[in-house]
Each structure stands twice: as structure tokens, then as C-alpha cells.
Design a protein around this motif. Structure first.
Motif, PDB file in Angstrom:
ATOM      1  N   PHE A 118       0.868  -1.090  -0.169  1.00 15.89           N
ATOM      2  CA  PHE A 118       0.131  -0.032   0.352  1.00 15.89           C
ATOM      3  C   PHE A 118       0.457   1.058   0.080  1.00 15.89           C
ATOM      4  CE2 PHE A 118       0.597   1.518   4.119  1.00 15.89           C
ATOM      5  CZ  PHE A 118       0.576   0.374   5.279  1.00 15.89           C
ATOM      6  N   ALA A 119       0.732   1.953  -0.891  1.00 15.32           N
ATOM      7  CA  ALA A 119       1.463   3.776  -0.099  1.00 15.32           C
ATOM      8  C   ALA A 119      -0.466   4.001   0.824  1.00 15.32           C
ATOM      9  CB  ALA A 119       0.470   4.328  -2.076  1.00 15.32           C
ATOM     10  N   ILE A 120       0.391   5.226   1.213  1.00 14.41           N
ATOM     11  CA  ILE A 120      -0.372   6.905   1.027  1.00 14.41           C
ATOM     12  C   ILE A 120      -0.045   7.755   0.394  1.00 14.41           C
ATOM     13  CG2 ILE A 120      -0.291   8.188   3.922  1.00 14.41           C
ATOM     14  CD1 ILE A 120       1.678   6.135   4.925  1.00 14.41           C
ATOM     15  N   ILE A 121      -1.317   9.008   0.162  1.00  9.30           N
ATOM     16  CA  ILE A 121      -1.483   9.039  -0.893  1.00  9.30           C
ATOM     17  C   ILE A 121      -2.485  10.836  -0.281  1.00  9.30           C
ATOM     18  CG2 ILE A 121      -1.414   8.076  -2.620  1.00  9.30           C
ATOM     19  CD1 ILE A 121      -4.309   8.196  -2.734  1.00  9.30           C
ATOM     20  N   ALA A 122      -1.732  11.755  -0.274  1.00  5.18           N
ATOM     21  CA  ALA A 122      -2.115  12.738   0.114  1.00  5.18           C
ATOM     22  C   ALA A 122      -1.677  14.301  -0.146  1.00  5.18           C
ATOM     23  CB  ALA A 122      -1.494  12.746   2.407  1.00  5.18           C
ATOM     24  N   HIS A 155      -0.146  16.916   5.021  1.00  3.40           N
ATOM     25  CA  HIS A 155      -1.617  16.793   5.303  1.00  3.40           C
ATOM     26  C   HIS A 155      -0.919  15.747   6.119  1.00  3.40           C
ATOM     27  CE1 HIS A 155      -4.948  17.894   2.606  1.00  3.40           C
ATOM     28  NE2 HIS A 155      -3.883  19.773   3.062  1.00  3.40           N
ATOM     29  N   GLY A 156       1.064  15.189   6.372  1.00 10.75           N
ATOM     30  CA  GLY A 156       0.858  14.636   6.855  1.00 10.75           C
ATOM     31  C   GLY A 156       1.588  13.301   7.206  1.00 10.75           C
ATOM     32  N   LYS A 157       2.087  12.570   5.837  1.00 20.48           N
ATOM     33  CA  LYS A 157       2.139  11.857   5.356  1.00 20.48           C
ATOM     34  C   LYS A 157       2.918  10.783   5.973  1.00 20.48           C
ATOM     35  CE  LYS A 157       2.444  12.062   0.813  1.00 20.48           C
ATOM     36  NZ  LYS A 157       4.723  11.947   1.167  1.00 20.48           N
ATOM     37  N   SER A 158       4.461  11.251   5.793  1.00 21.49           N
ATOM     38  CA  SER A 158       5.697  10.954   6.651  1.00 21.49           C
ATOM     39  C   SER A 158       5.117  10.759   7.826  1.00 21.49           C
ATOM     40  CB  SER A 158       6.358  12.130   6.073  1.00 21.49           C
ATOM     41  OG  SER A 158       7.079  12.708   4.881  1.00 21.49           O
ATOM     42  N   THR A 159       4.854  11.510   8.595  1.00 21.93           N
ATOM     43  CA  THR A 159       4.369  11.522  10.107  1.00 21.93           C
ATOM     44  C   THR A 159       3.533  10.279  10.179  1.00 21.93           C
ATOM     45  OG1 THR A 159       3.818  13.784   9.984  1.00 21.93           O
ATOM     46  CG2 THR A 159       3.648  12.393  12.251  1.00 21.93           C
ATOM     47  N   LEU A 160       2.918  10.164   9.452  1.00 24.27           N
ATOM     48  CA  LEU A 160       1.985   8.844   9.158  1.00 24.27           C
ATOM     49  C   LEU A 160       3.177   8.008   8.641  1.00 24.27           C
ATOM     50  CD1 LEU A 160      -0.407   7.078   9.963  1.00 24.27           C
ATOM     51  CD2 LEU A 160      -1.209   7.055   8.057  1.00 24.27           C
ATOM     52  N   ALA A 161       3.707   7.765   7.698  1.00 26.75           N
ATOM     53  CA  ALA A 161       4.793   6.536   7.406  1.00 26.75           C
ATOM     54  C   ALA A 161       5.649   5.947   8.626  1.00 26.75           C
ATOM     55  CB  ALA A 161       5.799   6.598   6.412  1.00 26.75           C
ATOM     56  N   ASP A 162       5.946   7.659   9.476  1.00 30.64           N
ATOM     57  CA  ASP A 162       7.101   6.895  11.134  1.00 30.64           C
ATOM     58  C   ASP A 162       6.179   6.363  12.044  1.00 30.64           C
ATOM     59  OD1 ASP A 162       8.951   8.125   9.459  1.00 30.64           O
ATOM     60  OD2 ASP A 162       9.094  10.379  10.348  1.00 30.64           O
ATOM     61  N   LEU A 165      -5.962   7.250   1.229  1.00 30.87           N
ATOM     62  CA  LEU A 165      -6.123   8.754   1.815  1.00 30.87           C
ATOM     63  C   LEU A 165      -5.895   9.206   3.062  1.00 30.87           C
ATOM     64  CD1 LEU A 165      -6.544  10.289  -1.262  1.00 30.87           C
ATOM     65  CD2 LEU A 165      -9.258   9.962  -0.244  1.00 30.87           C
ATOM     66  N   LEU A 166      -4.840  10.967   2.826  1.00 29.73           N
ATOM     67  CA  LEU A 166      -4.540  11.247   4.363  1.00 29.73           C
ATOM     68  C   LEU A 166      -5.098  12.462   4.036  1.00 29.73           C
ATOM     69  CD1 LEU A 166      -3.464  10.369   7.157  1.00 29.73           C
ATOM     70  CD2 LEU A 166      -1.141  11.294   6.448  1.00 29.73           C
ATOM     71  N   VAL A 167      -6.163  13.022   5.015  1.00 29.75           N
ATOM     72  CA  VAL A 167      -6.813  14.558   4.599  1.00 29.75           C
ATOM     73  C   VAL A 167      -6.589  15.002   5.999  1.00 29.75           C
ATOM     74  CG1 VAL A 167      -8.442  16.551   4.435  1.00 29.75           C
ATOM     75  CG2 VAL A 167      -8.412  13.445   2.475  1.00 29.75           C
ATOM     76  N   ASP A 168      -5.615  16.339   6.043  1.00 30.58           N
ATOM     77  CA  ASP A 168      -6.026  16.986   6.796  1.00 30.58           C
ATOM     78  C   ASP A 168      -7.102  18.011   7.437  1.00 30.58           C
ATOM     79  OD1 ASP A 168      -5.147  19.743   8.665  1.00 30.58           O
ATOM     80  OD2 ASP A 168      -3.326  19.775   7.652  1.00 30.58           O
ATOM     81  N   ALA A 169      -7.202  17.706   8.717  1.00 28.84           N
ATOM     82  CA  ALA A 169      -8.109  18.493   9.089  1.00 28.84           C
ATOM     83  C   ALA A 169      -8.576  19.798   9.629  1.00 28.84           C
ATOM     84  CB  ALA A 169      -8.366  17.789  10.697  1.00 28.84           C
ATOM     85  N   THR A 170      -7.451  20.037   8.999  1.00 32.28           N
ATOM     86  CA  THR A 170      -7.253  21.690   9.172  1.00 32.28           C
ATOM     87  C   THR A 170      -7.872  22.347   7.479  1.00 32.28           C
ATOM     88  OG1 THR A 170      -5.005  22.191   9.308  1.00 32.28           O
ATOM     89  CG2 THR A 170      -6.078  21.513  11.548  1.00 32.28           C
ATOM     90  N   TYR A 230      -6.190  10.321  -5.507  1.00 29.02           N
ATOM     91  CA  TYR A 230      -7.249   9.816  -5.151  1.00 29.02           C
ATOM     92  C   TYR A 230      -7.527   9.402  -6.971  1.00 29.02           C
ATOM     93  CZ  TYR A 230     -12.651   9.102  -5.883  1.00 29.02           C
ATOM     94  OH  TYR A 230     -13.466   7.978  -5.477  1.00 29.02           O
ATOM     95  N   ARG A 231      -7.662  10.137  -8.038  1.00 30.78           N
ATOM     96  CA  ARG A 231      -8.103   9.753  -8.942  1.00 30.78           C
ATOM     97  C   ARG A 231      -6.986   9.010  -9.903  1.00 30.78           C
ATOM     98  NH1 ARG A 231     -10.380  14.972 -11.192  1.00 30.78           N
ATOM     99  NH2 ARG A 231     -12.014  15.294  -9.992  1.00 30.78           N
ATOM    100  N   ILE A 232      -5.950   9.188  -9.383  1.00 34.20           N
ATOM    101  CA  ILE A 232      -5.164   8.183  -9.397  1.00 34.20           C
ATOM    102  C   ILE A 232      -4.973   6.615  -9.047  1.00 34.20           C
ATOM    103  CG2 ILE A 232      -2.564   7.480 -10.078  1.00 34.20           C
ATOM    104  CD1 ILE A 232      -1.455  10.868 -10.189  1.00 34.20           C
ATOM    105  N   ALA A 233      -5.526   6.735  -8.038  1.00 31.66           N
ATOM    106  CA  ALA A 233      -5.336   5.634  -6.755  1.00 31.66           C
ATOM    107  C   ALA A 233      -6.812   4.759  -7.707  1.00 31.66           C
ATOM    108  CB  ALA A 233      -6.032   5.727  -5.425  1.00 31.66           C
ATOM    109  N   LYS A 234      -7.985   5.480  -8.190  1.00 35.06           N
ATOM    110  CA  LYS A 234      -9.226   4.722  -8.794  1.00 35.06           C
ATOM    111  C   LYS A 234      -8.956   4.171 -10.208  1.00 35.06           C
ATOM    112  CE  LYS A 234     -12.891   4.840  -6.730  1.00 35.06           C
ATOM    113  NZ  LYS A 234     -13.514   4.008  -6.623  1.00 35.06           N
TER     114      LYS A 234
END
Ligand code: GTP
Length: 595
Positions: free
Chosen positions: A9-13, A17-24, A102-107, A118-122
Motif C-alpha cells: 500500500f501507499a499513503i497518498i495526500a 497533510h502528514g504522510k511522512s509523519t504517519l509513515a514514521d 488517503l490522508l486528509v488534514d482536518a484543518t 484519489y483519481r490516480i488510485a481509482k
């Protein structure tokens, strides 16, 4: 690992939006990297990435996860870049996976790159897990972000969306569980001949090309004799392994797994991304399909500031080995000496390459104004491809000039439509189609590549408050009324400052340019006339004023004869200086870039 327990899997954002932080956090939770060894953001190890906080090149790492169901899973996480210039890298990485977070920043809510990714993933038919990040921050808009996600995809319901803080670790456990529950295991056949997709590559001075592979079918072992299906090249495998995130040698890679193979091949062009790797003695029937290499679309000259051509040459060669979407050829400029004409995926890619030259090789380079590729048909029937304004032929020889057009799809919230249409119009775009999709509007436009390649994306983000997304595809070359603008200093053309524009923009652009140059061209001891010349006629002119240094004014304390001697010396200096070329700083080239 049993194939049913592998997850790729991949993290897309959107950026930041925090992709690297979540990967860590994922690597930490799976003890791939113990907290003690972990320094911030392990995946972003390129210096430039640290400086920009942006992931440029996709990385990959294998984690082992002990799930709540008592099973151990192999989680192969493939990192993806966040900027629009690197959409190709995203697509490359996603081809090797079955799912994406699919990671989205709540702020900030759903943003342009959220939608584009998202489109590429689809397109790659991935299982997507919607995740809202940064819920620890007080001012979040979780509710609104949730609604935006559901507008984007009706399956992203409240019940399916995870709320997390990648920073504090809140909710990360639920993400880890969702990965094995919602993302399918790889499908391939272990008993068929090896079929592996090369989704990235790296050049190592000692080991040659190292290919990043995803095994579709079969397996690969140390010392196997392999063949690349597109080029037909055969080689004996030197070594193979996985990433932890450092390279970890293994004896074999199996169906569904992600890892690296050391090819030993020294020609950087030998292994293309999208290649299929198979066994020499027992090849697979069909190669992996649907892959096209990235084409550079923006070209610019890179010249060493300190005449350090050889150092620049070796640095550029090394960079191009690691970044196959970057191209180069040697170029000689009268004003700047020896350098390179380089091709990039976009203006941001150019900036990244400049910064890598500085950070990794200590090199300061001058960059000329970027340009797209033009086709020129001469009166004698000859056709030229122009990627450098210097080569633009004299206007008397030209029958017609053609420029590249792209079809662009822009998605935005309906309230930014009028601002976006105005922007499109200002860039010579033509509206082809418009569709409504819930609260979003999708427009299809036709636009010259030269209008969209440099600042368009940042302007689009600004007029849509970050909410519009952009995707483009090449359409065709069309005839345009294009001319070359030459910049003269002291009545001599400076080759490195030439550029190509639409005739309708000549007047406004050249006026703006000469006024910029008045501020940026270094002052000499004499006034320097600077003019923009189109088809042999000067269309704009300024005089760069001389340095204010005059013996007659400053030399109050001197005797008359001393003053006379000083004036004599100054006048000799002035005549000498007029003969020497003016050394141009980067700000002069930026003046063109900023038009
Ligand atoms: P790119 O590589 O540029 O695409 O960025 P990214 O998506 O990898 O973002 P990154 O992980 O670098 O995070 C961006 C910023 O947000 C950093 O300053 C993080 O510390 C911060 N951040 C990430 N996750 C959280 C979170 O859950 N809460 C808070 N408060 N900050 C977070």
C-alpha cells in the motif's frame, strides 16, 4: 511470508497533510525502526526533501505487523511524492500496490492533490482507506472534511473514515488494522514464471543499477539469470533484498512482494521504469502493460557560476542516473560559457534539481528562463524542433511556428468557478466542456503548454484557495503567432536571455522586462543601454544608470592635478569595461521567469 498475509500500500495526500509523519508512526508501531534509532521522518532522507518538507522520490519499506487476529502480516509501504510535477512518480508507485491510505488534514480539508491522487488510485483500481489526520489540533473541521470526503467518493462514509493524529499516535492502531482488513492480498501465481514490474530505479556507483521491483508472478533467487523484456538485455542477478528502510539482503523474493534487485548493469538507460523482469531460461508469456515513461516538458539552460564546468558535468550525470525523468545535453552560450540544456517535468522539478546541485554538490548554477518545445517550419520546407530560444531561426526564414497544446481537466468547488475561468482566459485557455458533480465543477480546457507549465498551478491554487486540482494530457502542436525576443546590452545580443512569446504579449512583456532589468542588471561605470528586440526592431529600451562614483564629485580633498589623474584613469577603465561582457546574476534571468 504466506502470500495471503502480504499487503502492499501507499499513503497518498496533499502536501503537508502528514504522510511522512504517519509513515514514521507505522514503522514505529511495527518496530521496523525502534524509537531510539528513529530520527524524524526516515523516509524523506534526501537533503532537498528535508529542506522543502516534500517527498520527491518514492521510497519503500517493509514492516511486519502483529495484528489483533493473532496473525503476522507483511506490510510493504511505498512512499509517494506530494507535488503536481511528480504525479508520474505517484502513478509509478501506485502501480506496485493494491491499496492506499488517503490522508486528509482536518484543518485544511480535501485539497487539490487529495483529489488528483484519489483519481490516480481509482485508475489503478486500488482499495482506498479514507483517513482524517491532525485531529489533535483545536481548530479542526472534522465534520466538514468528512462531508468533503463523502462528496469525493460516496463509499467514504463516516463509519468507514478513520480519525487520527499521526503526531500523537491516536488512531494509528485502527489504521494498521484497516490495512489488513480492507486491502486485498496480492493476486499473482507463485508457480508461474517470474514476472516483475520495475517501478523505480536507483544508480549506485559500485553496484550499477538497482531496480525496485514488485513481483506479479513467480519468484526470484540470488544468482538467477534474468532478462529485461523491453530491451531484451540479459544479466546475472548480483543481489536482492527488501527495505527496512535500508537495503536488507535476502535469498529470494516471492509473488506479491516488493524489494530490490542489483542488476550490475552500468548504463543508466538500460533499466526503464515500467520494464518487466523475467527469467532468461523460462520467460513469462506477456510483459506488464500500460506503462509510458515520463517526458520532460520544460527546458532550461544550467550554467556553472564559477566556471566549474567539469564539476557541474559530473553532478548532472549523477543526478540524471537517479532521476530518469530529467534529461540533459551540452550547451555553449556566448554570455555564460559551457553548460547544459536540461529537460524537466515542470517548473518545480527544475527548482528541485537546482537545490540538489547546491545541497549535494555545493554547486551554484545560473538557470536561464525555461521554455517548452516549439516546431518551426522553414520556407525551404525544413522542420526544426526548438528547445532553446538561441536556435530559433531568423524571422525571414520562417514559414510558421507551432506550439504544443494540452487538454487540462480542472476540478474545483463551484464557488471558485468564475475566478478559475478568468485565470484560464488570461492564459489563452479555451473552455471545451463543463460538468457539475455535487458541489464540485469539472472544466475541460485546451491551453498552450507554455501558459500552463510555469506558474499556472500556483495561481490556480491561489484563486481556488487550494481546492482546485489539475491534470493535463498532451493534445497536439498548433500554429501560433510566436516570436523570439532578443535582449541586447550595449547593443549586443545576450544569447542566454532570449525567449519565445506570443506576439500579442510582446508589448506588455518587454516593457515589464526592461524595467525589471533596469533594477537587476549590475551597474557599470558607464550607462548601459538595454533593449528588447523583436524581428530586428527595438520594442522596449531602458538605460541602466552608471555607478555613482566620480572623482570630480568625491575627490574634494584632492588637489586639481590628482583629480585630473583620477578622471583619466576612470575614463580608461570605462572604455576597458565597455569591452568586457557584463557578468549576469541570477536575478536577471529571474526577471524573465517572473513575467
Ligand atoms: P510532503 O512530504 O510534503 O507531502 O508532506 P507530508 O504529507 O509528508 O507531511 P509531514 O508528515 O511532513 O507533516 C507536515 C507537518 O504536519 C509537519 O510539521 C508535521 O509535524 C505536522 N503533522 C503531521 N501530522 C500531524 C498531526 O497529527 N497533528 C499535528 N498537530 N501535526 C501533524
Amino acid at each position: 511470508m504466506n502470500q495471503t498475509r502480504i499487503r502492499n500500500f501507499a499513503i497518498i495526500a496533499h502536501i503537508d497533510h502528514g504522510k511522512s509523519t504517519l509513515a514514521d508512526r507505522i514503522m514505529e508501531a511495527t518496530q521496523t525502526v525502534s524509537q531510539r534509532e528513529q530520527h524524524a521522518q526516515l523516509l524523506d532522507d534526501m537533503n532537498v526533501e528535508k529542506a522543502h518538507g516534500v517527498t520527491v522520490k518514492a521510497r519503500t519499506v517493509r514492516n511486519y505487523y502483529h495484528a489483533d487476529d493473532g496473525q503476522e502480516y507483511e506490510y510493504n509501504l511505498i512512499d509517494t511524492p506530494g507535488h503536481v510535477d511528480f504525479t508520474y512518480e505517484v502513478s509509478k508507485s501506485l502501480a506496485a500496490t493494491e491499496g492506499a491510505i488517503l490522508l486528509v488534514d482536518a484543518t485544511q480539508g480535501v485539497q487539490a492533490q487529495t483529489i488528483a491522487n484519489y483519481r490516480i488510485a481509482k485508475r489503478h483500481h486500488l482499495s482506498i482507506i479514507p483517513v482524517i489526520n491532525k485531529v489533535d489540533i483545536g481548530s479542526t473541521e472534522v465534520q466538514r472534511t468528512q462531508e468533503q470526503l463523502e462528496t469525493l467518493d460516496a463509499t467514504f462514509t463516516k463509519a468507514r473514515t478513520l480519525l487520527i493524529s499521526a503526531k500523537t499516535g491516536l488512531g494509528v492502531h485502527e489504521v494498521l488494522e484497516a490495512i489488513h482488513e480492507r486491502i486485498p492480498a496480492p493476486q499473482g501465481h507463485p508457480d508461474q514464471p517470474l514476472k516483475a514490474l520495475v517501478f523505480d530505479s536507483l544508480y549506485d556507483a559500485y553496484q550499477g543499477i538497482i531496480a525496485y521491483v514488485r513481483l506479479i508472478d513467480g519468484h526470484v533467487h540470488q544468482n538467477d539469470d534474468l532478462r529485461l523484456m523491453q530491451t531484451g538485455e540479459a544479466f546475472k542477478l548480483k543481489a536482492l533484498g527488501t527495505f527496512d528502510p535500508n537495503m536488507q539482503p535476502e535469498k529470494a523474493l516471492r509473488t506479491g512482494e516488493v524489494g530490490y534487485v542489483v542488476t550490475g548493469l552500468k548504463d543508466p538507460r538500460a533499466v526503464r521504469v515500467g520494464e518487466t523482469l523475467t527469467l532468461k531460461s523460462q520467460p513469462t508469456a506477456a510483459a506488464v502493460t500500460g506503462y509510458s515513461p515520463a517526458q520532460p516538458v520544460v527546458f532550461a539552460g544550467l550554467f556553472p557560476k564559477d566556471n566549474d564546468y567539469e564539476t557541474l558535468k559530473s553532478a548532472i550525470l549523477k543526478l540524471s542516473l537517479n532521476d530518469t525523468s530529467f534529461s540533459y545535453t551540452e550547451e555553449r552560450s556566448e554570455a555564460l560559457g559551457m553548460g547544459f540544456r536540461c529537460g524537466f517535468l515542470g517548473a518545480f522539478h527544475l527548482q528541485i534539481i537546482r537545490e540538489r546541485l547546491k545541497a549535494e554538490f555545493g554547486l551554484d548554477v545560473l538557470t536561464t528562463a525555461p521554455t517548452v518545445t516549439y516546431q518551426v517550419l522553414l520556407k525551404n520546407g525544413q522542420r526544426l524542433l526548438i528547445q532553446n530560444p538561441v536556435q530559433f531561426p531568423a524571422f525571414s526564414l520562417i514559414e510558421e511556428v507551432q506550439e504544443p497544446f494540452v487538454k487540462a481537466e480542472i476540478t474545483m468547488p463551484s464557488d471558485s468557478l468564475s475566478a478559475v475561468l478568468k485565470l484560464v482566459d488570461g492564459h489563452k485557455g479555451e473552455l471545451l466542456d463543463m460538468k457539475n458533480d455535487n458541489d464540485l465543477v469539472v472544466i475541460i480546457i485546451k491551453i498552450p503548454l507554455s501558459e500552463i507549465a510555469y506558474h499556472f498551478f500556483s495561481e490556480l491554487k491561489s484563486v481556488s484557495h487550494g481546492f482546485a486540482s489539475l491534470s493535463t494530457e498532451f493534445l497536439d502542436y498548433e500554429v501560433g503567432d510566436l516570436v523570439k525576443v532578443e535582449v541586447d546590452m550595449n547593443y549586443t545580443a545576450v544569447d542566454a536571455l532570449a525567449f519565445i512569446v506570443h506576439r500579442s504579449d510582446v508589448s506588455a512583456m518587454t516593457q515589464a522586462l526592461v524595467h525589471q532589468l533596469k533594477r537587476t542588471v549590475p551597474r557599470q561605470l558607464y550607462p548601459t543601454p538595454v533593449q528588447a528586440v523583436v524581428e530586428g526592431k527595438a520594442v522596449a529600451r531602458v538605460d541602466v544608470p552608471p555607478l555613482r562614483k566620480n572623482a570630480a564629485v568625491n575627490g574634494d580633498a584632492h588637489s586639481i592635478s590628482k583629480k585630473a589623474a583620477l578622471l583619466r584613469r576612470q575614463s580608461i577603465n570605462k572604455r576597458q569595461a565597455a569591452k568586457n561582457a557584463i557578468k549576469l546574476p541570477q536575478s536577471v534571468f529571474n526577471a524573465i521567469l517572473e513575467l
